[in-house]
Design a protein around this motif. Structure first.
Motif, PDB file in Angstrom:
ATOM      1  N   TRP A   1       0.818  -1.218   0.000  1.00  0.00           N
ATOM      2  CA  TRP A   1       0.000   0.000   0.000  1.00  0.00           C
ATOM      3  C   TRP A   1       0.844   1.257   0.000  1.00  0.00           C
ATOM      4  O   TRP A   1       0.330   2.335  -0.329  1.00  0.00           O
ATOM      5  CB  TRP A   1      -0.972  -0.009   1.174  1.00  0.00           C
TER       6      TRP A   1
ATOM      7  N   THR B   1       0.698   2.888  -3.388  1.00  0.00           N
ATOM      8  CA  THR B   1      -0.509   3.678  -3.607  1.00  0.00           C
ATOM      9  C   THR B   1      -0.372   5.032  -2.926  1.00  0.00           C
ATOM     10  O   THR B   1      -0.720   6.062  -3.490  1.00  0.00           O
ATOM     11  CB  THR B   1      -1.721   2.925  -3.027  1.00  0.00           C
TER      12      THR B   1
ATOM     13  N   GLN C   1       2.205   7.244  -4.765  1.00  0.00           N
ATOM     14  CA  GLN C   1       1.704   7.701  -6.054  1.00  0.00           C
ATOM     15  C   GLN C   1       0.792   8.908  -5.879  1.00  0.00           C
ATOM     16  O   GLN C   1       0.858   9.870  -6.623  1.00  0.00           O
ATOM     17  CB  GLN C   1       0.934   6.547  -6.705  1.00  0.00           C
ATOM     18  N   TRP C   2      -0.034   8.843  -4.859  1.00  0.00           N
ATOM     19  CA  TRP C   2      -0.956   9.949  -4.633  1.00  0.00           C
ATOM     20  C   TRP C   2      -0.220  11.152  -4.035  1.00  0.00           C
ATOM     21  O   TRP C   2      -0.414  12.281  -4.470  1.00  0.00           O
ATOM     22  CB  TRP C   2      -2.085   9.505  -3.707  1.00  0.00           C
TER      23      TRP C   2
END
Length: 923
Positions: A383, A386, A389-390
């Motif tokens: 995670w 994720t 990336q954000w």
RNA sequence: ACGACUAUAGCUCAGUUGGUUAGAGCGCUACCUUGACAUGGUAGAGGUCGGCAGUUCGAGUCUGCCUAGUCGUACCA
């Protein structure tokens, strides 16, 4: 004790006992251990996702509390701005009113009333689940203390220039009439059209065709763009077109944002109604022409014919009018992503408004580093990708909402529109030296709900005051939450907590999967597959379940289908399975970050497990209650069985703790299930029977076994308690007086977790009991395969015994007779001729059951052939391996030795089976 | 488009750094009401680990490609 475990009889009283005695309060001693409850919507109700996550959190909390940690589960509820406001507005609508009829003040009062009315619902449901947060510290995000923290944060960020107000395009919900953040917009692919429209050049020399999915926005066009290298249009750049229907003259510009190969290669540019166009408008200094009102009707910027039309109505009119002018070239079907509000479901408009923003870049940096450095750890680790990336592409956060329910923005305007930010009007006046005759009015907007939740890790601990809790419980130990709110909540907590306390908010982030139905579908009202955790606990009859699933639906036409489907799936409704069974199910299904396909048959299985525990207790009580268990002293002689179960128990404790520390709740649950059912109940309780019922065993031996029965059970309850709080406490209260546990703990939940005791690990006993098991299972196998009645007592001959077999037999012979239902055990001389028998092997020792009158020749041959086939395959495979020079040359010695041993064993067994086969064939 | 995840028994899932015969629960078959428990007991059947190639003495496990599915992010008007 009743014969069957009945959870409903014990659970609620048990919980009241815990809560009334204040057992959820941190002890104030030991290592701090803290979990922050993701605050649920205050007016919401508990769904399966909550139940799952709360089970995980509660198991961790209970475990650490029993380990002696200073354990805090910080709980509370969220005001959930939009969601709650919508509910109350809907209630008003039902009475033919709107919030504007009431006015802001009355409306907010009304929401508070609703909060008072329904606010206890979810926390009551949490109690049914057995959760053990510190209710005395329960916080609501709009409590005064939290509100003060919100203001403090807002003012500080503003003063540092990290909060600013700006007029720019936002995601506008034209039904809720508020801005929403990027995260609150969900884009799904939908069927639409691509309209090709012809725009004539102003000089009449030619025309240009643009393609769009939103023809109505042409009223706000301020340019047409082409790619600078596009030969087709190169000579048109710099010229103007005359925008049809409006007559406005707008330029043709070149920008490499345009894709030559998409559509016609020409793009109409509407800076006030599209995010990309807005950016291009800034680059080329284009006019921003807003053609919409806040409810997405056409405003007075547009030609009179279109004013007041709804955006979709206007679209039809524009298309028709262009067609009439011969300017509509073609309409192609086109799939496009349509942005919709996650709450209202309506199409979101990019809309030009004044809003408040948080400049997140400088906040994001330390938040990224906290994860990169390993200071904060995602479980499972993937995670973090994720997250990165954000975080690396994070946009400024629009925090103002045009709602009435929420934290009002602490900003005031004077009559010239100049803004002053401070915690109160009085503070603003003194901070900016404004005299009382200058009129100030507070900003009408409220803050995004997630702004206050972002402060949860420190605001709940009393920040901005310097409280002891801030020092003790920041950072918290682990955050248990779903991946769906990593951006909404997790990332923002990390940013804010870093910023305002310099600390990380939590060390681990355990990301759970989603709870889906048994087919892997998301649970939703419209699918009619929602399960209420309380219904699984208490049970529900079919009619009530159908009614629950079909009332208050958005799409009533689905009711019939849902009724049918529900009647089919639950013809008898849902049985009352009890909280412990439900919790154990969640724990057992919680493998790493995998979605849970919730299956009622699993709950049933664990309900049966509860019953198994209950009945094991009945057995233990039956054999200890009126007897001497040795707790008062007296000699204890432990049998090999007693030593074995203690040894296995210690291994279970160690394994459980290891698995829990790795957040492997599934494995931890399996470990406990396996020990309890397959070792303790299936073997130990059976092994204890011949001793406690023996006419020959000494009192010390009996005492030893009784002592083991009651104390293993007592400690087992403590190990099981984090997952199954109710049944374990109920049983513990009953058995503790008989046990060696001398604490004065009023409940198992505040007693100590068993500590791993290495000295009780007893390899010798473990091997001895494995021998006993193999002995018994060998006979049972023959019995089962040969269809011999279980009640038939069998005579048994032993052959080819080693010294160890002889001593093990001597120690356990009387028990073997009972366990395997034997008539006799006789040892055959090495030289003696064995009668035709069915055979089982324990190591090299042969167990012979003479066939005379009992066993069918053909059946025994078939059984032997089956075993021989399997062994032959093993031998062939292993020989193949050992004959492979590469294997022998390169594999580690241990592996080769293992293979050699395996081969020898298989060969030995095969030989014996072949001998038997020959003997039987001779019959 | 990019990223993440998933594919193992009829179903739901485990399977740790590659190393005995790939495990569990439910379901299924047969037998059993034996003094804790039929919400039970005993025995058993059932898997070429999505496909192809590769690395390796050895692959469910590692690598590449492919197929199918789930999710997230960014999107072309």
């Amino acid at each position: 004790m009743e014969k069957t475990f009945n959870p409903s009889q014990i659970e609620q009283a048990c919980y009241q006992h815990w809560e009334s005695k204040g057992m959820f309060t941190p002890s104030g001693q030991g290592e701090p251990y803290c979990i922050l409850l993701p605050p649920p919507n205050v007016t919401g109700s508990l769904h399966m996702g909550h139940a799952f996550q709360h089970t995980i959190m509660d198991a961790l909390i209970r475990y650490h509390r029993m380990k002696g940690d200073n354990t805090l589960w910080q709980c509370g509820t969220d005001h959930a701005g939009i969601a709650t406001q919508m509910v109350v507005e809907r209630q008003l609508n039902a009475q033919g009113q709107t919030r504007h009829d009431l006015g802001r003040e009355k409306f907010v009062e009304r929401v508070w009333e609703w909060k008072e009315e329904s606010g206890g619902n979810i926390t009551q449901q949490m109690r049914r689940l057995g959760t053990s947060p510190d209710w005395d510290r329960e916080v609501f995000t709009m409590d005064d203390k939290l509100s003060a923290a919100v203001q403090e944060v807002f003012v500080q960020l503003y003063d540092e220039g990290l909060i600013y107000r700006g007029k720019r395009l936002v995601n506008w919900d034209p039904v809720l009439l508020t801005a929403v953040s990027d995260l609150e917009v969900v884009s799904e692919e939908e069927d639409g059209s691509m309209w090709h429209m012809r725009y004539p050049l102003s000089d009449g020399s030619s025309s240009i065709v643009v393609a769009t999915t939103r023809p109505e926005t042409m009223l706000g066009d301020s340019a047409v763009a082409v790619h600078p290298d596009d030969e087709r249009y190169k000579n048109m750049v710099g010229k103007t077109i005359t925008l049809p229907l409006t007559g406005r003259e707008i330029p043709i510009i070149a920008d490499d944002y345009v894709d030559k190969d998409f559509g016609t290669g020409c793009v109409k540019i509407t800076p006030a109604h599209d995010f990309n166009d807005y950016e291009m408008g800034k680059r080329h200094n284009l006019a921003l022409i807003n053609i919409l009102c806040d409810d997405a009707k056409i405003n007075d910027e547009a030609p009179e014919a279109y004013r007041g039309l709804d955006r979709f109505e206007c679209r039809k009119r524009i298309v028709a009018d262009l067609d009439a002018l011969g300017l509509l070239v073609e309409i192609k079907p086109h799939k496009l992503k349509v942005p919709r509000g996650d709450r209202s479901g309506v199409v979101i408009e990019p809309y030009l408004t004044n809003q408040w923003y948080v400049a997140v870049e400088s906040l994001a940096k330390p938040a990224i580093e906290a994860v990169e450095s390993g200071e904060i750890r995602f479980v499972p680790e993937n995670w973090n990708k994720t997250y990165y990336q954000w975080m690396h592409n994070i946009q400024d956060w629009c925090i103002s909402r045009q709602l009435w329910w929420g934290h009002r923005i602490p900003a005031w305007f004077d009559e010239h529109g100049k803004v002053y930010v401070g915690k109160s009007e009085a503070e603003v006046r003194s901070k900016y030296s404004l005299s009382n005759d200058i009129a100030l009015r507070q900003d009408e907007d409220v803050l995004d709900t997630w702004f206050s939740s972002a402060l949860w890790p420190f605001a709940t601990m009393g920040w901005p005051e310097k409280t002891p809790e801030l020092n003790t419980f920041v950072p918290s130990s682990v955050l248990v939450t779903g991946f769906d709110i990593i951006f909404f909540w997790v990332a923002r907590m990390i940013m804010m907590t870093k910023k305002f306390t310099g600390q990380i908010p939590f060390k681990d982030i355990y990301i759970t999967g989603l709870v889906r139905d048994e087919n892997g579908d998301k649970m939703s009202k419209s699918k009619g597959n929602v399960l209420d955790p309380i219904d699984v606990i208490d049970g529900i009859d079919l009619e009530a379940l159908v009614a629950k699933r079909t009332t208050g639906m958005m799409q009533p036409q689905l009711a019939e289908k849902i009724t049918k489907q529900t009647r089919k799936q639950f013809p008898n409704g849902i049985d009352p399975y009890g909280t412990d069974a439900l919790r154990f199910t969640f724990a057992a299904m919680a493998s790493t970050s995998r979605d849970i396909n919730f299956d009622m048959s699993r709950v049933e299985g664990y309900r049966n497990f509860c019953n198994k525990i209950w009945n094991a207790t009945r057995f233990v009580l039956m054999n200890t209650e009126e007897f001497d268990t040795g707790n008062a002293g007296g000699e204890l002689v432990l049998s090999p069985f007693d030593k074995w179960i203690w040894s296995r128990f210690e291994r279970t404790v160690a394994q459980f703790e290891q698995q829990l520390s790795e957040y492997r709740f599934d494995l931890a649950a399996q470990t406990l299930y396996e020990f309890t059912w397959n070792q303790f109940c299936d073997w130990y309780l059976e092994l204890s029977k011949p001793i406690v019922n023996s006419e020959t065993a000494s009192e010390a031996e009996k005492r030893g076994t009784r002592h083991t029965l009651i104390n293993v059970l007592e400690q087992l309850m403590r190990v099981l308690h984090p997952f199954m709080p109710f049944i374990t406490d109920e049983i513990w209260q009953k058995i503790k007086p008989l046990s060696a546990n001398v604490t004065n703990a009023p409940s198992i939940m505040v007693d100590a977790f068993p500590t791993f005791t290495k000295s009780l690990i007893d390899e010798q006993s473990e091997q001895d009991i494995e021998w006993v098991k193999a002995f018994v299972m060998g006979i049972r196998n023959i019995r089962g395969e040969m269809d011999i009645a279980p009640s038939k007592r069998l005579p048994v001959l032993l052959h080819n015994m080693h010294a160890q077999d002889v001593s093990r037999l001597a120690n356990t012979q009387s028990y073997l007779l009972t366990l395997a239902k034997l008539e006799s055990i006789d040892v055959l001389d090495a030289s003696a001729q064995a009668p035709a028998s069915a055979t089982a092997l324990v190591g090299e020792m042969e167990i012979l059951i003479p066939m005379a009158g009992l066993i069918d020749k053909a059946a025994e041959l078939a059984r032997l052939n089956k075993a021989a086939d399997k062994l032959e395959k093993d031998v062939a495979r292993t020989e193949g391996k050992l004959n492979n020079q590469n294997f022998v040359g390169k594999a580690p010695v241990e592996v080769i030795d293992k293979e050699k041993a395996k081969l020898a064993d298989a060969k030995m067994q095969l030989d014996k089976i072949k001998e038997q086969r020959i003997a039987i064939e001779k019959m």
